[in-house]
Design a protein around this motif. Structure first.
Motif, PDB file in Angstrom:
ATOM      1  N   LYS A 144       0.841  -1.201   0.000  1.00  0.00           N
ATOM      2  CA  LYS A 144       0.000   0.000   0.000  1.00  0.00           C
ATOM      3  C   LYS A 144       0.875   1.250   0.000  1.00  0.00           C
ATOM      4  O   LYS A 144       0.589   2.220  -0.722  1.00  0.00           O
ATOM      5  CB  LYS A 144      -0.957  -0.015   1.199  1.00  0.00           C
ATOM      6  CG  LYS A 144      -1.952   1.113   1.199  1.00  0.00           C
ATOM      7  CD  LYS A 144      -2.894   0.976   0.017  1.00  0.00           C
ATOM      8  CE  LYS A 144      -3.943   2.051   0.007  1.00  0.00           C
ATOM      9  NZ  LYS A 144      -4.768   2.008  -1.201  1.00  0.00           N
ATOM     10  N   ILE A 145       1.914   1.269   0.809  1.00  0.00           N
ATOM     11  CA  ILE A 145       2.823   2.419   0.825  1.00  0.00           C
ATOM     12  C   ILE A 145       3.457   2.603  -0.548  1.00  0.00           C
ATOM     13  O   ILE A 145       3.510   3.719  -1.085  1.00  0.00           O
ATOM     14  CB  ILE A 145       3.904   2.260   1.919  1.00  0.00           C
ATOM     15  CG1 ILE A 145       3.261   2.305   3.307  1.00  0.00           C
ATOM     16  CG2 ILE A 145       4.978   3.347   1.787  1.00  0.00           C
ATOM     17  CD1 ILE A 145       4.197   1.911   4.432  1.00  0.00           C
ATOM     18  N   ILE A 146       3.918   1.506  -1.140  1.00  0.00           N
ATOM     19  CA  ILE A 146       4.521   1.572  -2.476  1.00  0.00           C
ATOM     20  C   ILE A 146       3.512   2.093  -3.487  1.00  0.00           C
ATOM     21  O   ILE A 146       3.837   2.953  -4.316  1.00  0.00           O
ATOM     22  CB  ILE A 146       5.091   0.197  -2.877  1.00  0.00           C
ATOM     23  CG1 ILE A 146       6.362  -0.086  -2.073  1.00  0.00           C
ATOM     24  CG2 ILE A 146       5.340   0.116  -4.378  1.00  0.00           C
ATOM     25  CD1 ILE A 146       6.909  -1.483  -2.223  1.00  0.00           C
ATOM     26  N   GLN A 147       2.296   1.613  -3.413  1.00  0.00           N
ATOM     27  CA  GLN A 147       1.257   2.056  -4.343  1.00  0.00           C
ATOM     28  C   GLN A 147       1.026   3.562  -4.202  1.00  0.00           C
ATOM     29  O   GLN A 147       0.931   4.276  -5.200  1.00  0.00           O
ATOM     30  CB  GLN A 147      -0.043   1.294  -4.074  1.00  0.00           C
ATOM     31  CG  GLN A 147      -1.203   1.759  -4.933  1.00  0.00           C
ATOM     32  CD  GLN A 147      -2.539   1.207  -4.459  1.00  0.00           C
ATOM     33  OE1 GLN A 147      -2.683   0.755  -3.319  1.00  0.00           O
ATOM     34  NE2 GLN A 147      -3.523   1.226  -5.331  1.00  0.00           N
ATOM     35  N   LEU A 148       0.933   4.035  -2.981  1.00  0.00           N
ATOM     36  CA  LEU A 148       0.691   5.452  -2.750  1.00  0.00           C
ATOM     37  C   LEU A 148       1.902   6.315  -3.130  1.00  0.00           C
ATOM     38  O   LEU A 148       1.741   7.447  -3.584  1.00  0.00           O
ATOM     39  CB  LEU A 148       0.309   5.699  -1.285  1.00  0.00           C
ATOM     40  CG  LEU A 148      -1.041   5.129  -0.843  1.00  0.00           C
ATOM     41  CD1 LEU A 148      -1.179   5.211   0.675  1.00  0.00           C
ATOM     42  CD2 LEU A 148      -2.188   5.848  -1.535  1.00  0.00           C
ATOM     43  N   GLU A 149       3.097   5.797  -2.940  1.00  0.00           N
ATOM     44  CA  GLU A 149       4.306   6.569  -3.221  1.00  0.00           C
ATOM     45  C   GLU A 149       4.658   6.620  -4.708  1.00  0.00           C
ATOM     46  O   GLU A 149       5.020   7.670  -5.219  1.00  0.00           O
ATOM     47  CB  GLU A 149       5.503   6.013  -2.442  1.00  0.00           C
ATOM     48  CG  GLU A 149       5.477   6.297  -0.965  1.00  0.00           C
ATOM     49  CD  GLU A 149       5.733   7.757  -0.609  1.00  0.00           C
ATOM     50  OE1 GLU A 149       6.137   8.551  -1.493  1.00  0.00           O
ATOM     51  OE2 GLU A 149       5.527   8.124   0.551  1.00  0.00           O
ATOM     52  N   SER A 150       4.580   5.471  -5.386  1.00  0.00           N
ATOM     53  CA  SER A 150       5.103   5.409  -6.758  1.00  0.00           C
ATOM     54  C   SER A 150       4.218   4.657  -7.742  1.00  0.00           C
ATOM     55  O   SER A 150       4.623   4.463  -8.883  1.00  0.00           O
ATOM     56  CB  SER A 150       6.469   4.726  -6.740  1.00  0.00           C
ATOM     57  OG  SER A 150       6.310   3.352  -6.376  1.00  0.00           O
ATOM     58  N   SER A 151       3.074   4.208  -7.298  1.00  0.00           N
ATOM     59  CA  SER A 151       2.192   3.351  -8.117  1.00  0.00           C
ATOM     60  C   SER A 151       2.926   2.093  -8.580  1.00  0.00           C
ATOM     61  O   SER A 151       2.603   1.518  -9.615  1.00  0.00           O
ATOM     62  CB  SER A 151       1.651   4.121  -9.330  1.00  0.00           C
ATOM     63  OG  SER A 151       0.910   5.231  -8.915  1.00  0.00           O
ATOM     64  N   GLY A 152       3.939   1.700  -7.829  1.00  0.00           N
ATOM     65  CA  GLY A 152       4.686   0.482  -8.139  1.00  0.00           C
ATOM     66  C   GLY A 152       5.754   0.656  -9.212  1.00  0.00           C
ATOM     67  O   GLY A 152       6.396  -0.306  -9.612  1.00  0.00           O
ATOM     68  N   ARG A 153       5.972   1.880  -9.658  1.00  0.00           N
ATOM     69  CA  ARG A 153       7.009   2.138 -10.676  1.00  0.00           C
ATOM     70  C   ARG A 153       8.344   2.386  -9.980  1.00  0.00           C
ATOM     71  O   ARG A 153       8.383   2.847  -8.846  1.00  0.00           O
ATOM     72  CB  ARG A 153       6.634   3.358 -11.530  1.00  0.00           C
ATOM     73  CG  ARG A 153       5.364   3.143 -12.335  1.00  0.00           C
ATOM     74  CD  ARG A 153       4.938   4.378 -13.114  1.00  0.00           C
ATOM     75  NE  ARG A 153       4.852   5.523 -12.205  1.00  0.00           N
ATOM     76  CZ  ARG A 153       5.422   6.705 -12.433  1.00  0.00           C
ATOM     77  NH1 ARG A 153       6.081   6.925 -13.537  1.00  0.00           N
ATOM     78  NH2 ARG A 153       5.309   7.685 -11.565  1.00  0.00           N
ATOM     79  N   HIS A 154       9.432   2.122 -10.705  1.00  0.00           N
ATOM     80  CA  HIS A 154      10.744   2.373 -10.118  1.00  0.00           C
ATOM     81  C   HIS A 154      11.635   3.197 -11.043  1.00  0.00           C
ATOM     82  O   HIS A 154      11.983   4.322 -10.724  1.00  0.00           O
ATOM     83  CB  HIS A 154      11.444   1.062  -9.741  1.00  0.00           C
ATOM     84  CG  HIS A 154      12.796   1.287  -9.142  1.00  0.00           C
ATOM     85  ND1 HIS A 154      12.958   1.817  -7.877  1.00  0.00           N
ATOM     86  CD2 HIS A 154      14.046   1.105  -9.639  1.00  0.00           C
ATOM     87  CE1 HIS A 154      14.252   1.939  -7.620  1.00  0.00           C
ATOM     88  NE2 HIS A 154      14.930   1.509  -8.670  1.00  0.00           N
ATOM     89  N   ASP A 155      12.019   2.611 -12.178  1.00  0.00           N
ATOM     90  CA  ASP A 155      12.965   3.281 -13.071  1.00  0.00           C
ATOM     91  C   ASP A 155      12.435   4.634 -13.534  1.00  0.00           C
ATOM     92  O   ASP A 155      11.330   4.746 -14.051  1.00  0.00           O
ATOM     93  CB  ASP A 155      13.269   2.397 -14.288  1.00  0.00           C
ATOM     94  CG  ASP A 155      14.033   1.145 -13.893  1.00  0.00           C
ATOM     95  OD1 ASP A 155      14.803   1.209 -12.923  1.00  0.00           O
ATOM     96  OD2 ASP A 155      13.839   0.104 -14.550  1.00  0.00           O
ATOM     97  N   GLY A 156      13.237   5.657 -13.299  1.00  0.00           N
ATOM     98  CA  GLY A 156      12.872   7.005 -13.716  1.00  0.00           C
ATOM     99  C   GLY A 156      11.741   7.625 -12.924  1.00  0.00           C
ATOM    100  O   GLY A 156      11.183   8.637 -13.326  1.00  0.00           O
ATOM    101  N   CYS A 157      11.393   7.039 -11.798  1.00  0.00           N
ATOM    102  CA  CYS A 157      10.273   7.536 -10.995  1.00  0.00           C
ATOM    103  C   CYS A 157      10.796   8.524  -9.942  1.00  0.00           C
ATOM    104  O   CYS A 157      11.270   8.129  -8.878  1.00  0.00           O
ATOM    105  CB  CYS A 157       9.538   6.371 -10.332  1.00  0.00           C
ATOM    106  SG  CYS A 157       8.057   6.884  -9.446  1.00  0.00           S
TER     107      CYS A 157
END
Length: 142
Positions: A51-64
């Motif tokens: 949930k934290i990841i979803q709220l922070e980055s929508s699950g994206r990493h590269d270039g986020c």
């Protein structure tokens, strides 16, 4: 030994055996209940991380990038905070822009009771656990 003494002895042994079997059964049932409860808590905790990841980055990493290009990646770590926590946790090999390292460090920091490092922690906690988040410094045991 007369017949009555033998019957009493056999009855006593039988009752002891039944009691022992019952105690072992209760122990095994309690152990299974505890393990099931632990698994449920672990799943809930994993839901919190997601949930934290979803709220922070929508699950994206590269270039986020976030926070005016000061936070990066799936967990939206600021480089300074990431470096602080990796040193505090004695994990100097962790790399700020590495996806798995971000998640690993997030897990350790949250378990250590420092989930408030993320502004969305309280909201995520309330969503998953249906109660207010613990105070800063209160460890989360899973």
């Amino acid at each position: 030994m007369n017949r009555i003494s033998r019957i009493l002895l056999i009855t006593a042994i039988f009752l002891l055996a039944v009691t022992l079997v019952a105690q072992i059964s209760i122990y095994l049932i309690n152990k299974e209940i505890a393990e099931t409860k632990r698994q449920m808590e672990l799943q809930k905790y994993q839901s919190l991380i997601l949930k934290i990841i979803q709220l922070e980055s929508s699950g994206r990493h590269d270039g986020c990038w976030g926070d005016n290009y000061t936070s990066y990646g799936i967990c939206q770590w600021r480089e300074r905070s990431f470096n602080y926590w990796k040193n505090k946790m004695r994990m100097p090999w962790l790399e700020w822009k590495d996806r798995s390292h971000q998640i690993e460090l997030m897990d350790l920091v949250i378990r250590a009771g420092q989930g408030h490092e993320w502004s969305v922690f309280k909201k995520a906690y309330k969503t998953v656990y249906k109660t207010d988040a613990p105070k800063r410094g209160v460890r989360i045991n899973v």
